[in-house]
Scaffold this motif. Sequence first.
Motif, PDB file in Angstrom:
ATOM      1  N   SER A 291       0.839  -1.217   0.000  1.00 29.92           N
ATOM      2  CA  SER A 291       0.000   0.000   0.000  1.00 29.92           C
ATOM      3  C   SER A 291       0.867   1.257   0.000  1.00 29.92           C
TER       4      SER A 291
ATOM      5  N   VAL B 108       2.267   1.754  -3.445  1.00 25.56           N
ATOM      6  CA  VAL B 108       1.250   2.275  -4.383  1.00 25.56           C
ATOM      7  C   VAL B 108       1.026   3.746  -4.151  1.00 25.56           C
TER       8      VAL B 108
ATOM      9  N   VAL C 214       1.579   6.753  -6.801  1.00 23.69           N
ATOM     10  CA  VAL C 214       0.502   7.695  -7.143  1.00 23.69           C
ATOM     11  C   VAL C 214       0.954   9.115  -6.898  1.00 23.69           C
TER      12      VAL C 214
END
Length: 342
Positions: A24, A27, A31
């Motif tokens: 997570s 990611v 992003v």
Amino acid sequence: MALSRSRRNDSGFNYWPGFVDALSTLVLAVVFLLSVFLVVQFFLSQEVTGKDKALERLNAQIAQLSSLLSLERLGKTTLDDQIAQLRAGLTSAEAERDRVKSLYDGLASAGANASSRATELGKALDSEKQISARALAQVEVLNQQISALRRQLAALEEALDASEKRDKESQTKISDLGQRLNVALAQRVQELSRYRSEFFGRLRTILGERPDIRIVGDRFVFQSEIFFESGQAVLLPEGDAELDKLATALVDLSKQIPVEIPWVLRVDGHTDVRPISSPQFKSNWELSSARAIAVVQYLISRGVSPQRLVAAGFAEFQPLDTANTDEAYRRNRRIELKLTER
């Protein structure tokens, strides 16, 4: 058996929650980086678009300036140099733009440098705008100078037209005076020819028919032996008698010819082609000139005005006979009298 297997399972470590947390976080980082990349890409594209528009406006200004300068290109070499500098600056700016675009393509590795390059490009564009403003000011000054030069040229053309008009009037007057002068000269020549004929006729009567005195063309020719011994310039007594007759005829003639006719009697001395070298005369030039002067001086002593006499020596260079004989030499040794204008 089942109890022992359950205990072995309770004592094992569970890695799955930690792996999910790490994934997570990764990611979210990706992003975030993509968001930053998109934001930077947006601002950089805006910056490049603004620079392109500024360059287009600058190109339009340069095109307008070039069209103005082309009208006076012959007299504005300094301004052409400035335009060349301006175009060089534009080329440099375009090169900067291309470099900024290349930076845009390689944004991932050089994002920080894009901002500083854009600032430098803005400064370059501002500098080019200042150069364009100075060029336009110089064009205006040159236009004013050209207007002043055109006014001066118009004034010069007016003065030239007036001068040409005066020249035409002067040429007309000069032509008229020239025609009148030619008529007057022709009349004087005719009068002098008439007096020359009368003078030669009278000399012929006075001197009689002698083989050593003759008329050749418009000249009365005396052989040198009448007046001088060979190689000498002292008049002989028998020569004095002949010159006395000539002087009497000249004095009478001077009373008949009008004062306004500028006549003279030219006395020409000639020798033969054989060279002379004596203590008194080093060349035939000196001998022929001395003989002509001796005749003139004697005529002056007999009352002929010195203003009506001219003495000239021709040495051996005007022969009557080019043969190398004693007779030819005798003919070429002579004193010629010519009644002519001064």
